[in-house]
Design a protein around this motif. Sequence first.
Motif, PDB file in Angstrom:
ATOM      1  N   GLU A  60       0.838  -1.207   0.000  1.00  0.00           N
ATOM      2  CA  GLU A  60       0.000   0.000   0.000  1.00  0.00           C
ATOM      3  C   GLU A  60       0.866   1.247   0.000  1.00  0.00           C
ATOM      4  OE1 GLU A  60      -3.419   1.704  -0.633  1.00  0.00           O
ATOM      5  OE2 GLU A  60      -3.615  -0.359   0.102  1.00  0.00           O
ATOM      6  N   CYS A  61       1.983   1.200   0.715  1.00  0.00           N
ATOM      7  CA  CYS A  61       2.910   2.333   0.722  1.00  0.00           C
ATOM      8  C   CYS A  61       3.454   2.599  -0.684  1.00  0.00           C
ATOM      9  CB  CYS A  61       4.068   2.056   1.680  1.00  0.00           C
ATOM     10  SG  CYS A  61       3.606   2.022   3.423  1.00  0.00           S
ATOM     11  N   LEU A  62       3.706   1.546  -1.425  1.00  0.00           N
ATOM     12  CA  LEU A  62       4.199   1.705  -2.796  1.00  0.00           C
ATOM     13  C   LEU A  62       3.085   2.176  -3.727  1.00  0.00           C
ATOM     14  CD1 LEU A  62       6.351  -1.560  -3.065  1.00  0.00           C
ATOM     15  CD2 LEU A  62       7.146   0.754  -2.563  1.00  0.00           C
ATOM     16  N   ALA A  63       1.878   1.675  -3.519  1.00  0.00           N
ATOM     17  CA  ALA A  63       0.762   2.019  -4.402  1.00  0.00           C
ATOM     18  C   ALA A  63       0.341   3.479  -4.270  1.00  0.00           C
ATOM     19  CB  ALA A  63      -0.431   1.106  -4.117  1.00  0.00           C
ATOM     20  N   LEU A  64       0.697   4.117  -3.161  1.00  0.00           N
ATOM     21  CA  LEU A  64       0.365   5.538  -2.989  1.00  0.00           C
ATOM     22  C   LEU A  64       1.022   6.406  -4.060  1.00  0.00           C
ATOM     23  CD1 LEU A  64       0.718   5.925   0.884  1.00  0.00           C
ATOM     24  CD2 LEU A  64      -1.405   5.964  -0.429  1.00  0.00           C
ATOM     25  N   GLU A  65       2.116   5.895  -4.622  1.00  0.00           N
ATOM     26  CA  GLU A  65       2.873   6.669  -5.602  1.00  0.00           C
ATOM     27  C   GLU A  65       2.163   6.751  -6.950  1.00  0.00           C
ATOM     28  OE1 GLU A  65       5.867   8.940  -7.290  1.00  0.00           O
ATOM     29  OE2 GLU A  65       5.445   8.471  -5.187  1.00  0.00           O
ATOM     30  N   SER A  66       1.287   5.775  -7.237  1.00  0.00           N
ATOM     31  CA  SER A  66       0.638   5.730  -8.558  1.00  0.00           C
ATOM     32  C   SER A  66      -0.842   6.037  -8.436  1.00  0.00           C
ATOM     33  CB  SER A  66       0.827   4.349  -9.206  1.00  0.00           C
ATOM     34  OG  SER A  66       0.303   3.337  -8.378  1.00  0.00           O
ATOM     35  N   LEU A  67      -1.358   6.800  -9.381  1.00  0.00           N
ATOM     36  CA  LEU A  67      -2.770   7.165  -9.406  1.00  0.00           C
ATOM     37  C   LEU A  67      -3.366   6.756 -10.753  1.00  0.00           C
ATOM     38  CD1 LEU A  67      -5.159   8.629  -8.040  1.00  0.00           C
ATOM     39  CD2 LEU A  67      -4.381  10.724  -9.163  1.00  0.00           C
ATOM     40  N   PRO A  68      -4.309   5.804 -10.764  1.00  0.00           N
ATOM     41  CA  PRO A  68      -4.933   5.405 -12.032  1.00  0.00           C
ATOM     42  C   PRO A  68      -5.709   6.555 -12.657  1.00  0.00           C
ATOM     43  CG  PRO A  68      -5.361   3.789 -10.299  1.00  0.00           C
ATOM     44  CD  PRO A  68      -4.795   5.005  -9.630  1.00  0.00           C
ATOM     45  N   VAL A  69      -5.306   6.967 -13.839  1.00  0.00           N
ATOM     46  CA  VAL A  69      -5.961   8.083 -14.522  1.00  0.00           C
ATOM     47  C   VAL A  69      -6.226   7.696 -15.966  1.00  0.00           C
ATOM     48  CG1 VAL A  69      -5.787  10.470 -15.249  1.00  0.00           C
ATOM     49  CG2 VAL A  69      -4.824   9.790 -13.051  1.00  0.00           C
ATOM     50  N   GLY A  70      -7.501   7.666 -16.340  1.00  0.00           N
ATOM     51  CA  GLY A  70      -7.891   7.464 -17.732  1.00  0.00           C
ATOM     52  C   GLY A  70      -7.250   6.252 -18.374  1.00  0.00           C
ATOM     53  N   ALA A  71      -6.763   6.452 -19.593  1.00  0.00           N
ATOM     54  CA  ALA A  71      -6.193   5.357 -20.369  1.00  0.00           C
ATOM     55  C   ALA A  71      -4.678   5.270 -20.233  1.00  0.00           C
ATOM     56  CB  ALA A  71      -6.565   5.525 -21.838  1.00  0.00           C
ATOM     57  N   SER A  72      -4.099   6.015 -19.279  1.00  0.00           N
ATOM     58  CA  SER A  72      -2.654   5.962 -19.088  1.00  0.00           C
ATOM     59  C   SER A  72      -2.253   4.600 -18.523  1.00  0.00           C
ATOM     60  CB  SER A  72      -2.205   7.076 -18.134  1.00  0.00           C
ATOM     61  OG  SER A  72      -2.803   6.906 -16.865  1.00  0.00           O
ATOM     62  N   ARG A  73      -0.994   4.252 -18.671  1.00  0.00           N
ATOM     63  CA  ARG A  73      -0.502   2.992 -18.139  1.00  0.00           C
ATOM     64  C   ARG A  73      -0.066   3.191 -16.688  1.00  0.00           C
ATOM     65  NH1 ARG A  73       4.221  -1.014 -20.607  1.00  0.00           N
ATOM     66  NH2 ARG A  73       4.423  -2.317 -18.750  1.00  0.00           N
ATOM     67  N   TYR A  74      -0.518   2.321 -15.806  1.00  0.00           N
ATOM     68  CA  TYR A  74      -0.170   2.398 -14.403  1.00  0.00           C
ATOM     69  C   TYR A  74      -0.133   0.977 -13.840  1.00  0.00           C
ATOM     70  CZ  TYR A  74      -5.261   2.531 -14.762  1.00  0.00           C
ATOM     71  OH  TYR A  74      -6.553   2.297 -15.129  1.00  0.00           O
ATOM     72  N   PRO A  75       0.539   0.771 -12.721  1.00  0.00           N
ATOM     73  CA  PRO A  75       0.622  -0.579 -12.146  1.00  0.00           C
ATOM     74  C   PRO A  75      -0.760  -1.103 -11.769  1.00  0.00           C
ATOM     75  CG  PRO A  75       2.244   0.882 -11.143  1.00  0.00           C
ATOM     76  CD  PRO A  75       1.335   1.748 -11.954  1.00  0.00           C
ATOM     77  N   GLU A  76      -0.968  -2.382 -11.992  1.00  0.00           N
ATOM     78  CA  GLU A  76      -2.242  -3.024 -11.643  1.00  0.00           C
ATOM     79  C   GLU A  76      -2.040  -3.726 -10.308  1.00  0.00           C
ATOM     80  OE1 GLU A  76      -4.585  -5.572 -10.683  1.00  0.00           O
ATOM     81  OE2 GLU A  76      -4.222  -6.772 -12.486  1.00  0.00           O
ATOM     82  N   TRP A  77      -2.385  -3.043  -9.231  1.00  0.00           N
ATOM     83  CA  TRP A  77      -2.091  -3.555  -7.897  1.00  0.00           C
ATOM     84  C   TRP A  77      -3.088  -4.593  -7.412  1.00  0.00           C
ATOM     85  CZ3 TRP A  77       2.460  -3.030  -5.848  1.00  0.00           C
ATOM     86  CH2 TRP A  77       3.252  -1.932  -6.167  1.00  0.00           C
ATOM     87  N   GLY A  78      -4.218  -4.733  -8.079  1.00  0.00           N
ATOM     88  CA  GLY A  78      -5.239  -5.674  -7.607  1.00  0.00           C
ATOM     89  C   GLY A  78      -4.779  -7.119  -7.622  1.00  0.00           C
ATOM     90  N   SER A  79      -4.566  -7.666  -8.815  1.00  0.00           N
ATOM     91  CA  SER A  79      -4.095  -9.045  -8.950  1.00  0.00           C
ATOM     92  C   SER A  79      -2.732  -9.217  -8.298  1.00  0.00           C
ATOM     93  CB  SER A  79      -4.023  -9.430 -10.431  1.00  0.00           C
ATOM     94  OG  SER A  79      -5.271  -9.280 -11.062  1.00  0.00           O
TER      95      SER A  79
END
Length: 236
Positions: A60-79
């Motif tokens: 969760e500390c790492l995921a704070l760095e990325s914000l899912p926005v639109g069609a941009s590429r971002y890490p998929e933290w769910g799976s």
Amino acid sequence: MDLLTGLVSVIPIALLAGVVGLDVVSFPQAMISRPIVGATLGGAFLGAPEAGLVCGTALECLALESLPVGASRYPEWGSASVVAGAVSAVGATGSSFPDVGAFAVAVLVGILTAWTGGWTMVKHRQLIASFARPRLDQLAAGSRRTVIGLQVFGMTADLLRGALLGTVMYLLARPLAELVNARWTVGEDLSRAVIIACVAAVAASAVWKDFHAISGTRRLFLVSLAVGTLLVVAGA
């Protein structure tokens, strides 16, 4: 663990990775794809919820760095979180912290899976676009059947994407976690301190940027910190 038993045991993790991966963008976006939730569930499915929770907190500390926005590429933290939580459960019991070797592998695998998952999401969007392109006339005409068919196709493909990603990464990471657990020689306290310091540094950077970009963030942060501290003290 024989091959058949191993394949049967991975089915719940695969299904969970698919459902949690689906929540990231497609449906229902109920925040179960946050690392602290997904990893806890992944660990719980293998009988070690506390190990999953510890791993999920780090991710969760790492995921704070990325914000899912639109069609941009971002890490998929769910799976990725489900896989990491399941890997952190290797060698752990229901009420114990993760073994430090498995914890280190789980955090690393979580990062790698999130990065790979971001790439698969781009491919998933391209697949949907190729499916929709021949049906543009029906979509422009407002065809209910075409719209529903496209939505169902997209969500089904996303579910399969997350499940396949979770299966492959878990099958690769579990034996690695077992091997590292058996060979890890660095002290547990020092090892955990290094891992936590690294993820905390990333989280601090993300929060610091929010302090300057979003009005009221500092006030909310201090209130949340105070409430969280009180809950920890009360629970202790």
